[in-house]
Design a protein around this motif. Sequence first.
Motif, PDB file in Angstrom:
ATOM      1  N   ASP A   4       0.856  -1.178   0.000  1.00 24.64           N
ATOM      2  CA  ASP A   4       0.000   0.000   0.000  1.00 24.64           C
ATOM      3  C   ASP A   4       0.890   1.225   0.000  1.00 24.64           C
ATOM      4  N   CYS A   5       0.457   2.206  -0.772  1.00 23.38           N
ATOM      5  CA  CYS A   5       1.221   3.450  -0.762  1.00 23.38           C
ATOM      6  C   CYS A   5       0.939   4.202   0.526  1.00 23.38           C
ATOM      7  N   LEU A   6       1.991   4.454   1.272  1.00 24.33           N
ATOM      8  CA  LEU A   6       1.847   5.107   2.561  1.00 24.33           C
ATOM      9  C   LEU A   6       2.011   6.619   2.420  1.00 24.33           C
ATOM     10  N   ALA A   7       2.913   7.019   1.545  1.00 23.41           N
ATOM     11  CA  ALA A   7       3.178   8.452   1.412  1.00 23.41           C
ATOM     12  C   ALA A   7       3.829   8.736   0.071  1.00 23.41           C
ATOM     13  N   VAL A   8       3.549   9.908  -0.422  1.00 21.35           N
ATOM     14  CA  VAL A   8       4.275  10.426  -1.583  1.00 21.35           C
ATOM     15  C   VAL A   8       4.942  11.706  -1.123  1.00 21.35           C
ATOM     16  N   LEU A   9       6.253  11.687  -1.095  1.00 27.18           N
ATOM     17  CA  LEU A   9       6.991  12.820  -0.540  1.00 27.18           C
ATOM     18  C   LEU A   9       7.462  13.715  -1.668  1.00 27.18           C
ATOM     19  N   GLN A  10       7.058  14.974  -1.556  1.00 24.11           N
ATOM     20  CA  GLN A  10       7.469  15.944  -2.556  1.00 24.11           C
ATOM     21  C   GLN A  10       8.243  17.046  -1.865  1.00 24.11           C
ATOM     22  N   GLY A  11       9.178  17.594  -2.540  1.00 21.64           N
ATOM     23  CA  GLY A  11       9.963  18.657  -1.927  1.00 21.64           C
ATOM     24  C   GLY A  11      11.264  18.901  -2.654  1.00 21.64           C
ATOM     25  N   HIS A  12      11.787  17.867  -3.277  1.00 22.76           N
ATOM     26  CA  HIS A  12      13.030  18.055  -4.010  1.00 22.76           C
ATOM     27  C   HIS A  12      12.764  18.847  -5.295  1.00 22.76           C
ATOM     28  N   GLY A  13      13.754  19.610  -5.682  1.00 26.55           N
ATOM     29  CA  GLY A  13      13.632  20.401  -6.883  1.00 26.55           C
ATOM     30  C   GLY A  13      14.204  19.724  -8.109  1.00 26.55           C
ATOM     31  N   GLY A  14      14.569  18.475  -7.980  1.00 27.47           N
ATOM     32  CA  GLY A  14      15.124  17.754  -9.126  1.00 27.47           C
ATOM     33  C   GLY A  14      15.000  16.271  -8.891  1.00 27.47           C
ATOM     34  N   ASP A  15      15.520  15.493  -9.827  1.00 24.63           N
ATOM     35  CA  ASP A  15      15.480  14.032  -9.688  1.00 24.63           C
ATOM     36  C   ASP A  15      15.947  13.636  -8.295  1.00 24.63           C
ATOM     37  N   VAL A  16      15.282  12.666  -7.736  1.00 25.01           N
ATOM     38  CA  VAL A  16      15.796  12.087  -6.501  1.00 25.01           C
ATOM     39  C   VAL A  16      16.651  10.895  -6.920  1.00 25.01           C
ATOM     40  N   LYS A  17      17.935  10.994  -6.643  1.00 23.41           N
ATOM     41  CA  LYS A  17      18.874  10.014  -7.182  1.00 23.41           C
ATOM     42  C   LYS A  17      19.017   8.791  -6.298  1.00 23.41           C
ATOM     43  N   SER A  18      18.966   9.006  -5.007  1.00 22.36           N
ATOM     44  CA  SER A  18      19.277   7.898  -4.115  1.00 22.36           C
ATOM     45  C   SER A  18      18.551   8.102  -2.794  1.00 22.36           C
ATOM     46  N   ILE A  19      18.103   7.011  -2.205  1.00 24.16           N
ATOM     47  CA  ILE A  19      17.444   7.087  -0.906  1.00 24.16           C
ATOM     48  C   ILE A  19      17.947   5.954  -0.030  1.00 24.16           C
ATOM     49  N   THR A  20      17.865   6.194   1.276  1.00 22.21           N
ATOM     50  CA  THR A  20      18.193   5.114   2.200  1.00 22.21           C
ATOM     51  C   THR A  20      17.509   5.370   3.534  1.00 22.21           C
ATOM     52  N   PHE A  21      17.107   4.299   4.163  1.00 27.68           N
ATOM     53  CA  PHE A  21      16.494   4.416   5.482  1.00 27.68           C
ATOM     54  C   PHE A  21      17.575   4.452   6.551  1.00 27.68           C
ATOM     55  N   GLY A  22      17.263   5.153   7.645  1.00 27.90           N
ATOM     56  CA  GLY A  22      18.183   5.170   8.777  1.00 27.90           C
ATOM     57  C   GLY A  22      17.402   5.262  10.070  1.00 27.90           C
ATOM     58  N   GLN A  23      18.134   5.239  11.154  1.00 27.66           N
ATOM     59  CA  GLN A  23      17.471   5.343  12.453  1.00 27.66           C
ATOM     60  C   GLN A  23      17.316   6.810  12.827  1.00 27.66           C
ATOM     61  N   SER A  24      16.210   7.106  13.474  1.00 26.25           N
ATOM     62  CA  SER A  24      15.981   8.507  13.844  1.00 26.25           C
ATOM     63  C   SER A  24      16.691   8.859  15.146  1.00 26.25           C
ATOM     64  N   HIS A  25      16.961   7.876  15.974  1.00 23.90           N
ATOM     65  CA  HIS A  25      17.559   8.096  17.293  1.00 23.90           C
ATOM     66  C   HIS A  25      16.779   9.123  18.088  1.00 23.90           C
ATOM     67  N   GLY A  26      15.502   9.217  17.801  1.00 24.42           N
ATOM     68  CA  GLY A  26      14.663  10.155  18.528  1.00 24.42           C
ATOM     69  C   GLY A  26      14.882  11.601  18.169  1.00 24.42           C
TER      70      GLY A  26
END
Lengths: 524, 300
Positions: free
Chosen positions: A298-320
């Motif tokens: 299921d699509c949870l979110a569509v994130l918009q905000g970048h002004g150009g191609d999004v080249k790379s993504i990675t998940f990380g820990q928020s550490h609060g």
Amino acid sequence: MSRPPPSTRPTPPSSSSSSSSSSMSTSTGTLVPLATLSPPIPGGSPAWHVAFSIDGRYLAACVGNPDTRVLVWEKRRRRRRRDGGSGASLSRGRGRRPLPGEDATDATKAKKSAEDDVDVVDEDEEGGREWELISTIRDDDDDDDEYGGRRRQNRPGSTSSRRTIRCAAFAPTCMSSLILATASFDGKVVVWERRRRDCYDGRDRDVDDDVDDDDDCEYDEYDDRDVNSFEAITQLEGHESEVKCLTWNATGSLLASCGRDKTIWIWECRLPGTVGGGDGNAARDGDMGGGEGAGEFDCLAVLQGHGGDVKSITFGQSHGQFGDGDEVLYSASYDNTVKVWAEEDGEWYCASTLDDTVHSSTVWCVALSPGGVRMYTGSQDGSIGIWKMRTSAELSRRRGSSSSSSTRGVGGGGGGSWDCVGRLSDSHSGYPVMSIDCAPSRAGHGRVASCGGDDRINVYREEVVNVGGTIMSSSSDAPKFALEAVAVDAHDGDVNCVRWHPLDGTCLASCGDDGAVRLWRYRR
Amino acid sequence: MHKENPNPTIHATNKRSLPSQSSKATLLGSAAIHRYHLGGSPSPYNDPASEWEREAVPDDEDLSHRWGSITADERSVALALSAAAYPIASASNYHSSTQSSADSESPKLDILQQAGFALYHPHRIHKQCRAIRYPSFAPSAHAKEVVAEEPKRDAITANEVFQIIRNIQDPEHPLTLEQLNVVRIELVEVVDLKGEIVDGEFPQASGSCRKKFSTVHVQFTPTIPHCSMATLIGLTIRVKLLRSLPSRFKVVVKIESGTHASEHAVNKQLADKERVRAALENEHLLGVVNRCIAGGMQIQ
């Protein structure tokens, strides 16, 4: 083609070596070719991406247009270790592992095989021989009459799809099912599941419901030939144009994709064998038809905000420090920036845009240290940015203790930030840095590998500074990095991707514009 | 006598391979000849004069002429030949040698002399033979031959690169880029070299090495500052160069500085390999690019 010639170790066009420059007195490591899994083809398709599975037993590589395909290798388990003298001689070299005696009890044997499941560290020089090509996924194999019908059913409109597959990522699922997501320039994300004998027992009913007319097929699926084929279980549509990167979160409950349309899509996944993803029983007992039982997206979110191609993504820990969720998402973009996306009350939002003066051109890649508090970004401008996560407490300390009460920052949860604490401005001879990867924590050495447009792979070591008996390394606000090992001419063209083996700190995989996929042996 | 020969292993192989020969002294020399491939035939003794004449090395002058400088191998050969030719003299003292040299000649000496080999008396070889007088540490002839066999190629010049791009057709006009003055030979820069590492700046770490590449830099000049076709023209130039040039070249295509309104954006797009690859998978765009390349060839 899948296996390199067994007699000789394959050598790339030029021998790699540690940096021989006299100024590099600290350079001690070496990076030597271990195997060429896929040979370079002059004028052929570039290889864009390599990815290991979470257990390090599988390696996938995406090869682009014109001969678009995904290659999957499996590391063969060395059975000889467990039976007889050859196994004993092998394990003798390790030192720490006791010799498997002839009279080992069943319990010991079971333990040993369990160790073998996770222990893929190969100490012999012929490690590359053990990688066997098990599958070649083509998105357009409609000439496969036997299963073509079902495949088309799962992937409507696939006949016209021959565009580059840019990225592949194994889901961090349990070993019983192997799930691979691929991102294509045609805007689609396809999730593939490996068809295996042991998985099919639980899924026969679903298949029966779906395909009534070809009973023979059911038996064919038990052939060895078919055990290693991948079947598309889901196709995620939503991106308007090229999808450039995919990443799973640590538990496999989320899949994120990004691309040319400047958006990031986060998909919630319920995969069998993942945490919170519904176990196999639920999928089996539930009355979901067709391929849906294998995993829902299921699509949870569509994130918009970048002004150009999004080249790379990675998940990380928020550490609060970002949002109230445990996880954050980092994205690198054509707009020269890196953004931090966090979760607050189940909603994903852009928590921060990192200092945009660090990189003067496209940010190609973003990599996190295993702890998630150090980040590396590689850019078209030829530099590597080194970032440090600052907690809100640390920030307020630095600002002065005037506002002692505000341990939690403004704007919802978190309040942390990422600061650029260093920059390797000329890491790849001024050519773009295409990919960076941090060695896994299990490797124990914390090295950082990068590759780029100068055909090289670099391995960096963070210099450890000893201040008054205290080791100041990753906590340092001004880290120093030494180039420890270099593979010069690692590929005959740009090196597009480099990845550490998730368990073995001496093994790296790389791919390049020459279409080759190589394994490397790193030694300190 | 054997001490004269720097390579004692020759004796052993020699005795085994040619057991019929009676004189050990002659065999010593022939082994050296074999060892250094001075003889043409595997069994030169069957027809010595005719076989050896072709490959004979008459004296040290020719040796130096042939290989540039005298090598350690040649010194050994000269010593071995000398020892072979004067077996008695090499063992006897200096004073008696001049008189007894004619008598003590081995049976094969005249064959060697007929073949044109320079045979020095062991007591005079240090003065007469250049290989002994001017010892050298140059690598052996074989090693030098390997170096010489390295392939040579002509460097690709700016003019050749210009020839590749000059006849691309403008997407809007039936004219070539050269005719429209979009590409000019002055704006083509070519560096063609073998990859080499040179020291470079590396501010952050303790040091690094930079690599230099063969590069092609092409700048082009859009006809008007708001030319909407600038990206397409650049893409076409880049595609044709990528298709034409060897893969060692790193190709950069840019707009000439100050000639286009959105110069930076176009340059960035042209430098993005991912975007270029993706664009070429667009059938429409690829068709236009191919038409520009093919059309230009018809104009010429």
